[in-house]
Design an enzyme around this catalytic site. Structure first.
Site, PDB file in Angstrom:
ATOM      1  N   THR A  36       0.786  -1.187   0.015  1.00  9.58           N
ATOM      2  CA  THR A  36       0.053   0.203   0.048  1.00  9.58           C
ATOM      3  C   THR A  36       0.821   1.182   0.236  1.00  9.58           C
ATOM      4  OG1 THR A  36      -0.156   0.065   2.409  1.00  9.58           O
ATOM      5  CG2 THR A  36      -1.993  -0.863   1.056  1.00  9.58           C
ATOM      6  N   ASN A  38       3.754   1.480  -1.754  1.00 11.50           N
ATOM      7  CA  ASN A  38       4.261   1.840  -3.072  1.00 11.50           C
ATOM      8  C   ASN A  38       2.829   2.443  -3.771  1.00 11.50           C
ATOM      9  OD1 ASN A  38       6.311   0.160  -2.308  1.00 11.50           O
ATOM     10  ND2 ASN A  38       5.208  -1.625  -3.333  1.00 11.50           N
ATOM     11  N   ASN A 171      -3.952  -9.110  -2.683  1.00 13.87           N
ATOM     12  CA  ASN A 171      -2.455  -9.295  -2.597  1.00 13.87           C
ATOM     13  C   ASN A 171      -2.186 -10.533  -1.582  1.00 13.87           C
ATOM     14  OD1 ASN A 171      -1.134  -7.820  -4.120  1.00 13.87           O
ATOM     15  ND2 ASN A 171      -0.908  -6.226  -2.510  1.00 13.87           N
ATOM     16  N   ARG A 232      -3.377  -9.519 -15.051  1.00 17.57           N
ATOM     17  CA  ARG A 232      -2.921 -10.765 -15.347  1.00 17.57           C
ATOM     18  C   ARG A 232      -1.673 -10.859 -15.910  1.00 17.57           C
ATOM     19  NH1 ARG A 232      -7.251 -13.721 -18.727  1.00 17.57           N
ATOM     20  NH2 ARG A 232      -7.194 -11.848 -19.954  1.00 17.57           N
ATOM     21  N   ASP A 264       1.005  -3.102  -7.561  1.00 12.19           N
ATOM     22  CA  ASP A 264       0.872  -1.825  -6.778  1.00 12.19           C
ATOM     23  C   ASP A 264       0.801  -0.591  -7.631  1.00 12.19           C
ATOM     24  OD1 ASP A 264       0.918  -3.763  -4.658  1.00 12.19           O
ATOM     25  OD2 ASP A 264       3.227  -3.405  -4.306  1.00 12.19           O
TER      26      ASP A 264
HETATM   27  P1  ADP Z   1       1.253  -8.445  -9.281  1.00 12.37           P
HETATM   28  O1  ADP Z   1       2.530  -7.526  -9.182  1.00 12.37           O
HETATM   29  O2  ADP Z   1       0.118  -8.314  -8.270  1.00 12.37           O
HETATM   30  O3  ADP Z   1       1.682  -9.974  -9.512  1.00 12.37           O
HETATM   31  P2  ADP Z   1       0.740  -8.449 -12.135  1.00 12.37           P
HETATM   32  O4  ADP Z   1       1.885  -9.315 -12.413  1.00 12.37           O
HETATM   33  O5  ADP Z   1      -0.728  -9.135 -12.710  1.00 12.37           O
HETATM   34  O6  ADP Z   1       0.477  -8.183 -10.810  1.00 12.37           O
HETATM   35  O7  ADP Z   1       1.041  -7.125 -12.912  1.00 12.37           O
HETATM   36  C1  ADP Z   1       0.187  -6.008 -12.820  1.00 12.37           C
HETATM   37  C2  ADP Z   1       0.249  -5.138 -13.954  1.00 12.37           C
HETATM   38  O8  ADP Z   1       1.699  -4.979 -14.196  1.00 12.37           O
HETATM   39  C3  ADP Z   1      -0.205  -5.699 -15.493  1.00 12.37           C
HETATM   40  O9  ADP Z   1      -1.581  -5.646 -15.371  1.00 12.37           O
HETATM   41  C4  ADP Z   1       0.501  -4.935 -16.192  1.00 12.37           C
HETATM   42  O10 ADP Z   1      -0.028  -3.685 -16.345  1.00 12.37           O
HETATM   43  C5  ADP Z   1       1.979  -4.841 -15.668  1.00 12.37           C
HETATM   44  N1  ADP Z   1       2.701  -5.850 -16.055  1.00 12.37           N
HETATM   45  C6  ADP Z   1       3.158  -7.095 -15.253  1.00 12.37           C
HETATM   46  N2  ADP Z   1       3.954  -7.913 -15.957  1.00 12.37           N
HETATM   47  C7  ADP Z   1       4.053  -7.175 -17.293  1.00 12.37           C
HETATM   48  C8  ADP Z   1       4.789  -7.847 -18.502  1.00 12.37           C
HETATM   49  N3  ADP Z   1       5.694  -8.857 -18.392  1.00 12.37           N
HETATM   50  N4  ADP Z   1       4.564  -6.903 -19.428  1.00 12.37           N
HETATM   51  C9  ADP Z   1       4.084  -5.782 -19.408  1.00 12.37           C
HETATM   52  N5  ADP Z   1       3.285  -5.261 -18.346  1.00 12.37           N
HETATM   53  C10 ADP Z   1       3.207  -6.170 -17.353  1.00 12.37           C
END
Ligand code: ADP
Length: 319
Positions: A36, A38, A171, A232, A264
């Site tokens: 939070t 960040n 999270n 995702r 975040d």
């Molecule tokens: P978390 O950090 O909660 O695991 P995600 O991996 O789903 O979340 O990523 C959150 C956001 O970060 C995605 O919706 C996208 O905007 C960006 N993102 C994450 N990984 C990539 C990637 N490999 N390429 C481009 N954007 C990414």
């Protein structure tokens, strides 16, 4: 518009480079991070008034957290200090493709006392009532004691009844919970008080066993979440809003260095845009832009200079 983010900020140690000669010893950069926290930093950089709500110690690291929050223009007036305590610590390990693994030392962190002390809670409630939006996560809930959490839930009901909006990211971090079942029952209660749920599908799969996003969408619909965003990674972001399911492409990021803080920072871009009147679709685009900046850099908080730099096309890079 003013948003308060509630949670924990930790000392962060992130590998910077591998030294030659003496095996695989990483050089570690020391910074500060927490989900939070960040999000609060990047919302502030997005031009929205933000307050960070936590507890800190009276040690030099806690002082530095306050200095950094202030340097981002974040209101620290609701942060309480506990003598003799100091913030938790975590270390990041990265794989070659930018994925990350965390190790934590946070059991004694002062943030665990959030909403616990009756006198401080009363003051905090008055303070939070003045906010337009509150942001919290499953990590915020996991570190709180059960009585404090119950008090927060009651407060959120009152807050929303008076027009306040609540944004939530599950999270899910299994190590912070006694069991997945315990996490599910707490998260479910809070999702029923969320106007906006900004969830990462991987976490939802781990927490609820979802195979496809449909079950996540159905469940959150049943919880009464009006605005559901499912992140995702590089796959399109899903939005369930006003009866429509929309899929928004994630622009390719050429160099993914460290995905720490991806979700975040996405949330920050999204919330800053929404609080400034953008549609959910435009807010997702803002979330993607913010996350793209952050994953091209090591650590959860990228330097302000990099963040506000303009890209090669001359366009403003900031989200
Ligand atoms: P978390 O950090 O909660 O695991 P995600 O991996 O789903 O979340 O990523 C959150 C956001 O970060 C995605 O919706 C996208 O905007 C960006 N993102 C994450 N990984 C990539 C990637 N490999 N390429 C481009 N954007 C990414």
């Amino acid at each position: 518009m003013k948003l308060a983010a509630l949670g924990e900020v930790m000392v962060e140690l992130a590998p910077q480079a591998v030294s030659q000669g003496s095996g695989q010893k990483a050089l570690l950069a020391q910074s500060y991070a927490g989900d939070t926290y960040n999000t609060a930093v990047y919302i502030a950089r997005g031009g929205v008034d933000v307050s960070y709500v936590t507890l800190l110690g009276e040690d030099p690291y806690s002082e530095e957290v306050l200095t950094r929050l202030a340097s981002e223009g974040i209101d620290t007036s609701a942060i309480a200090r506990l003598p003799g305590r100091c913030p938790g610590l975590y270390m990041i390990q990265n794989t070659a493709d930018g994925e990350r693994y965390f190790t934590y030392w946070r059991g004694e962190a002062p943030a665990r006392e959030l909403f616990a002390d009756p006198a401080r809670r009363e003051v905090l409630r008055d303070y939070l009532r003045k906010m337009d939006c509150l942001y919290l996560s499953g990590i915020t809930l996991a570190i709180m004691n059960p009585e404090a959490r119950a008090e927060l839930l009651v407060f959120l009901k009152e807050y929303r009844a008076n027009g306040g909006r609540v944004a939530f990211d599950s999270n899910y971090r299994p190590r912070l919970w006694a069991s997945a079942e315990a996490a599910r029952s707490v998260v479910a209660e809070f999702l029923q008080q969320a106007d906006m749920a900004l969830l990462t599908f991987e976490d939802e799969q781990a927490l609820w066993g979802d195979e496809l996003p449909d079950s996540c969408i159905k469940r959150n619909g049943d919880f009464g979440v009006a605005e559901l965003v499912i992140k995702r990674g590089a796959e399109p972001v899903l939005l369930q809003y006003q009866g429509d399911l929309v899929s928004v492409e994630v622009p390719a990021v050429s160099s993914v260095v460290d995905t720490t803080g991806a979700g975040d920072s996405f949330n920050a871009g999204y919330l800053a845009a929404r609080l400034q009147g953008a549609s959910p679709e435009d807010a997702i685009a803002a979330g993607n832009r913010c996350a793209a900046r952050v994953i091209g850099h090591r650590g959860a908080i990228i330097p302000r200079a990099d963040y506000f730099a303009t890209d090669a096309s001359g366009a403003e890079a900031a989200c």
